[in-house]
Design a protein around this motif. Structure first.
Motif, mmCIF file in Angstrom:
data_model
loop_
_atom_site.group_PDB
_atom_site.id
_atom_site.type_symbol
_atom_site.label_atom_id
_atom_site.label_comp_id
_atom_site.label_asym_id
_atom_site.label_seq_id
_atom_site.Cartn_x
_atom_site.Cartn_y
_atom_site.Cartn_z
ATOM 1 N N ASN A 83 0.786 -1.221 0.000
ATOM 2 C CA ASN A 83 0.000 0.000 0.000
ATOM 3 C C ASN A 83 0.823 1.278 0.000
ATOM 4 O OD1 ASN A 83 -2.986 0.770 0.468
ATOM 5 N ND2 ASN A 83 -2.818 -1.394 0.946
ATOM 6 N N SER A 98 -1.249 8.765 -3.892
ATOM 7 C CA SER A 98 -2.533 9.421 -3.653
ATOM 8 C C SER A 98 -2.351 10.704 -2.857
ATOM 9 C CB SER A 98 -3.489 8.466 -2.935
ATOM 10 O OG SER A 98 -3.053 8.243 -1.625
ATOM 11 N N ILE A 122 -7.740 0.794 13.743
ATOM 12 C CA ILE A 122 -6.362 1.287 13.716
ATOM 13 C C ILE A 122 -5.581 0.631 12.576
ATOM 14 C CG2 ILE A 122 -4.208 1.395 15.012
ATOM 15 C CD1 ILE A 122 -5.881 1.420 17.553
ATOM 16 N N LEU A 123 -5.821 -0.645 12.374
ATOM 17 C CA LEU A 123 -5.064 -1.366 11.352
ATOM 18 C C LEU A 123 -5.471 -0.954 9.942
ATOM 19 C CD1 LEU A 123 -5.034 -5.044 12.679
ATOM 20 C CD2 LEU A 123 -3.488 -3.188 13.189
ATOM 21 N N PRO A 171 -5.399 3.543 8.108
ATOM 22 C CA PRO A 171 -4.270 4.124 7.363
ATOM 23 C C PRO A 171 -4.146 3.545 5.957
ATOM 24 C CG PRO A 171 -3.549 3.347 9.517
ATOM 25 C CD PRO A 171 -4.959 2.931 9.368
ATOM 26 N N LEU A 172 -4.480 2.268 5.818
ATOM 27 C CA LEU A 172 -4.381 1.651 4.499
ATOM 28 C C LEU A 172 -5.440 2.210 3.553
ATOM 29 C CD1 LEU A 172 -3.941 -2.043 5.619
ATOM 30 C CD2 LEU A 172 -2.195 -0.512 4.783
ATOM 31 N N VAL A 176 -6.351 5.357 3.192
ATOM 32 C CA VAL A 176 -6.185 6.751 2.797
ATOM 33 C C VAL A 176 -6.351 6.975 1.279
ATOM 34 C CG1 VAL A 176 -4.464 8.582 2.660
ATOM 35 C CG2 VAL A 176 -4.846 7.403 4.804
ATOM 36 N N PRO A 177 -5.717 6.138 0.424
ATOM 37 C CA PRO A 177 -5.872 6.395 -1.011
ATOM 38 C C PRO A 177 -7.322 6.361 -1.467
ATOM 39 C CG PRO A 177 -4.146 4.778 -0.630
ATOM 40 C CD PRO A 177 -4.804 5.009 0.684
#
Lengths: 252, 210, 223
Positions: free
Chosen positions: A173, A180, C165-166, C169-170, C172-173
Motif C-alpha cells: 500500500n 494518492s 487502527i489497522l 491508514p491503508l 487513505v488512497p
C-alpha cells in the motif's frame, strides 16, 4: 554452491548461532555509526555554509532526511523479514521484524518532529499538510498498527505472524498511499514551497548529509542487532545456552 | 491393512511448557485411535494438528494418498472433524446447520437424508427450531448428526470429546455408531475420557505423568 | 462447487437477516455522525456543501468498518470458521462470499442512504449519482480490505478498535480518490481519472484480499 548457501542460511537462521556470531558486530557497527553521525553533525551544523533561501534552518536536514529515509527502509525490512519468517518458518526473522517496529516508529516520529521544527521558520506553522509530512504521518500510523497488533495477541508467535501479514499488506500500500497523497496535495495546495527541489546541493552540504544517512543506517543496524539479541535471549530462555548467557550477563 | 498416517517426532509446547516430545505413531485403516491423557495434555492440539489447523506442533505428518494430495494437509472432502467448538450456528435450524456442513464438503444430499440423520440422533420435531433454543445436549446432537449421514467419500473421523454433554443412551448409540464405522472400513481418531471397548480400539497415551 | 457457494451466500444473507439488529446499527451510526457535523462545525449550507463529500465518505467508511468486526466473529465463536478453513471448497471463495454479503447488507444500504444525508449537507443534486457510485466502490473496497483486518483480530476480545487502527491508514488512497472525484465534479473539473483509480484499487483488492484473509485466518484460527 547452492547447498553451501542453504547451509549458510540455516546456520544464520539459528538463533543461537546468530547470537554468538553477531556479538562483535553490534559493537563495531555502533561505534562506526557514532563516529559518522558525530562527524556529519559537527560538519553540517558548524562548517557547512548558510543556505541562500532558508538560512540556517535548513541544517535540520542532517537529522530529518536520514530519519525519514530510515523510517521507510525499516518498514520494508519488517515486511521482508516477515515474509521470510512466514515462508521459511524462520523464527529469527520474526524476532528481528518485531524489534524493528519500535525503531521504525521512533524514526518516523523523529522525522515528523524535525519536520515540524523545520516547518515553523519555513512555512510559518508547526504543521502543514505537505505531501511528504502527510505520508510520513500515515507511515507512523502503519507502525502503530503493527505495534498494537503484536501486543494484542496472547501468543507471541501469533502476533509475529499476524504482524507479518499486516506488514505485507502495508508495504504494497505504501506506494499507492504516497501517490494518492501527492495527488491530493497538488489538488489542494498547488503553491506549497518545495524544499529539496531541483536546486543542486552544495558539496559541503551534500557530503555531511550522505555521511549522516550512512551513519543512521549503521546505527539502525547496531540498534537492531542489540534488540534482536535481547529478543533471542528472551524467547529462547528455556534453552540451556540462553540461561547460561543470562546468568553471565547478570553476573557482570 | 493400509497405513493412513505416519506421524513422526511430534513436538508441542504451550506457554513455555512441553506438552509432548518425540511422539511417533501411525494410523491404520479401520482402526479407532483413542488419544488419552490428563486435562491439558495436548489432546485437542494434537487433533488440530492432524486436521491441519494448528501450527504449534512441530514434526512430520504423512497422510495416505487417498486422504491427501500433498501428504501434509488433509483434503477437505474425506473426513469429518468434530471440534471442541461444535460448529452449530445458533441462529440456524438443525436442518440448515447440517445442510451447510454437507455443502462445505462440496456435496449435496437429498433433504430426506438429512431429516433421517436428525431423526436418528433424536431431534425429530426440532428440525426447524433455531439451534439457539435447544439444550446443550441437543446442540451437541446437531453436531453429531453429521456422523449419521450416508456419505461414502468420508473415510476418516476426527472427534474431539464426542461424548460431552450426552445422556447415557446417546453415549451408547454413538459408541455403536463409531464401532460400526470402523467395521465398515472407516478410521477414527478420537479424544475422550470415556473408555471404549472394541477390538479395533488402540490407545495412544500422551502427556502421562512421569 | 457453484452449488456450495450459492448455499454459502444464502446462509450469510439469511444469517444477516436473522441478526437484523446488527444491520441497522451502521445506518444509525452514519446518520448520527453526519448530523453531528453541522452541529459541531457550522450550519452554513455553503460551507457544509464544500465539506459534504469528505464528511459523507468518512462517516460511511467508519460505519462500515465498525460492522466489519463481526464479519468472522460469530463463525469463529461457534466453530463454523474452522470448518470453512478445512472445507474442500477453496476457503478463499467462501471468504469472498462472506465479504460480498457483508457489502450487500452494509455497504449497499449505506450507499442507498447517502442521497438523503447529502441533501442535509447541501451537496448539489447533480453530484448524487457520482457520490453513490464512488461510495459503492469505496465500501466494497473497505469490505475487501477490512476482511484482512477482521481476520487478524478475530480472536481478540476488543478487536473492533484495533481493526480500525489497522485498516484506516491503508484506506487513505481510497478516501482521497473518492472524495476528490466528487469535489472535482462539483467544481466542474475532470473526475474520470479518480474514479478509474478507485475502480482499479477495488479490483486489486478483490483479487488479493481473499488470499490474505485466509492466510490471516490460518494464523488466528489455526493457533
Amino acid at each position: 554452491m547452492w547447498q553451501m548457501f542453504v547451509r549458510w542460511f540455516h546456520k544464520w537462521s539459528s538463533p543461537k548461532w546468530f547470537y554468538e556470531m553477531s556479538r562483535p558486530w553490534s559493537f563495531w557497527l555502533g561505534w562506526a555509526a557514532v563516529l559518522l553521525i558525530a562527524t556529519a553533525l559537527v560538519w553540517g551544523l558548524a562548517f557547512s555554509p548558510v543556505e541562500r533561501v532558508q538560512g540556517n534552518s535548513y541544517r535540520i536536514i542532517f537529522l530529518h532526511v536520514p530519519a525519514a529515509f530510515l523510517a521507510q527502509a525499516i518498514y520494508m525490512t519488517i515486511a521482508i523479514a516477515g515474509a521470510v519468517g512466514l515462508v521459511w518458518r524462520i523464527k529469527l526473522a520474526f524476532y528481528a521484524a518485531k524489534q524493528c517496529v519500535p525503531i521504525g516508529t521512533s524514526m518516523a516520529l523523529l522525522a515528523l518532529i524535525t519536520g515540524a521544527i523545520w516547518g515553523k521558520p519555513t512555512w510559518g506553522a508547526w504543521w502543514v499538510w505537505d505531501a511528504r509530512l502527510t505520508s510520513m504521518l500515515i507511515l507512523l500510523l502503519l507502525y502503530l498498527g503493527l505495534w498494537a497488533l503484536q501486543n494484542a495477541m496472547e501468543r507471541q508467535e501469533s502476533g509475529d505472524r499476524a504482524a507479518a501479514i499486516l506488514a505485507l499488506v502495508g508495504v504494497v500500500n505504501i506506494p499507492i498511499i504516497k501517490f494518492s497523497v501527492n495527488w491530493w496535495n497538488t489538488l489542494h495546495q498547488p503553491a506549497t514551497l518545495k524544499i529539496s527541489s531541483a536546486a543542486p546541493m552544495h558539496v559541503s552540504m551534500l557530503i555531511p548529509l550522505l555521511m549522516s544517512i550512512l551513519g543512521f543506517y549503521l546505527a539502525f543496524g547496531a540498534w537492531m542487532l542489540i534488540r534482536t539479541r535481547l529478543e533471542i535471549l528472551d524467547r529462547e530462555k528455556k534453552a540451556k545456552w540462553a540461561q547460561e548467557e543470562i546468568k553471565r550477563l547478570e553476573a557482570n | 491393512m493400509t497405513e493412513l498416517l505416519r506421524a513422526e517426532n511430534l513436538y508441542c509446547e504451550r506457554d513455555e511448557r512441553v506438552l509432548f516430545n518425540h511422539l511417533d505413531f501411525s494410523l491404520q485403516a479401520g482402526e479407532i485411535l483413542h488419544v488419552k491423557g490428563p486435562n491439558g495434555a495436548g489432546k485437542t492440539t494434537l487433533l488440530r494438528r492432524l486436521v491441519g489447523l494448528s501450527w504449534v506442533v512441530e514434526g512430520q505428518l504423512k497422510w495416505h494418498d487417498s486422504l491427501s494430495e500433498q501428504g501434509e494437509k488433509l483434503d477437505g472432502h474425506g473426513f469429518w472433524y468434530l471440534a471442541h467448538r461444535p460448529a452449530v450456528t445458533l441462529q440456524q435450524t438443525p436442518l440448515e446447520n447440517l445442510a451447510f456442513a454437507v455443502a462445505l464438503h462440496n456435496q449435496n444430499l437429498p433433504s430426506e437424508a438429512i431429516w433421517q440423520a436428525l431423526d436418528t440422533v433424536g431431534l425429530r420435531g426440532y428440525e426447524d427450531v433455531p439451534a439457539g433454543s435447544l439444550s446443550a445436549g441437543q446442540q451437541r446432537r446437531v453436531s453429531l448428526a453429521r456422523l449419521y449421514l450416508d456419505m461414502p467419500s468420508i473415510k476418516l473421523w476426527l472427534l474431539d470429546e464426542p461424548f460431552t454433554a450426552l445422556d447415557v443412551n446417546a453415549v451408547r448409540q454413538l459408541e455403536r455408531r463409531i464401532e460400526a464405522f470402523a467395521e465398515s472400513g472407516g478410521t477414527v481418531v478420537m479424544t475422550s475420557h470415556h473408555g471404549l471397548t472394541h477390538t479395533a480400539v488402540r490407545e495412544l497415551l500422551i502427556g502421562a505423568p512421569l | 462447487m457453484m452449488l456450495a457457494l450459492a448455499q454459502m451466500m444464502r446462509r450469510e444473507l439469511s444469517l444477516a437477516n436473522r441478526r437484523r439488529a446488527d444491520l441497522a446499527n451502521p445506518l444509525f451510526f452514519f446518520l448520527i455522525v453526519v448530523s453531528l457535523f453541522p452541529i459541531g462545525v457550522t450550519p452554513d449550507l455553503e460551507k457544509l456543501s464544500e465539506m459534504a463529500p469528505g464528511v459523507l465518505w468518512v462517516a460511511a467508511l467508519l460505519a462500515s468498518l465498525l460492522s466489519l468486526d463481526l464479519l468472522f466473529r460469530h463463525d469463529y465463536e461457534d466453530g463454523s470458521l474452522e470448518q470453512m478453513l478445512l472445507s474442500s471448497v477453496p476457503p478463499q471463495l467462501l471468504v469472498l462470499c462472506k465479504i460480498l454479503s457483508h457489502w450487500l447488507v452494509t455497504g449497499l444500504p449505506l450507499t442507498l442512504l447517502s442521497p438523503l444525508l447529502s441533501v442535509m449537507l447541501a451537496l448539489p443534486g447533480s453530484a448524487l449519482p457520482l457520490l453513490m457510485l464512488t461510495l459503492a466502490l469505496g465500501t466494497l473496497t473497505l469490505s475487501l480490505l477490512g476482511s484482512i483486518g477482521a481476520a487478524l483480530t478475530v480472536g481478540l476480545r476488543k478487536g473492533g478498535l484495533l481493526l480500525t487502527i489497522l485498516i484506516m491508514p491503508l484506506f487513505v488512497p481510497v478516501i482521497i480518490f473518492g472524495t476528490s472525484a466528487i469535489q472535482a465534479f462539483v467544481n466542474g473539473m475532470p473526475w474520470v481519472a479518480q474514479l478509474s483509480l478507485l475502480g482499479a484499487i477495488a479490483a486489486g483488492a478483490f483479487v488479493v484480499s481473499p488470499w490474505l484473509t485466509v492466510a490471516a485466518l490460518d494464523v488466528t484460527v489455526g493457533d
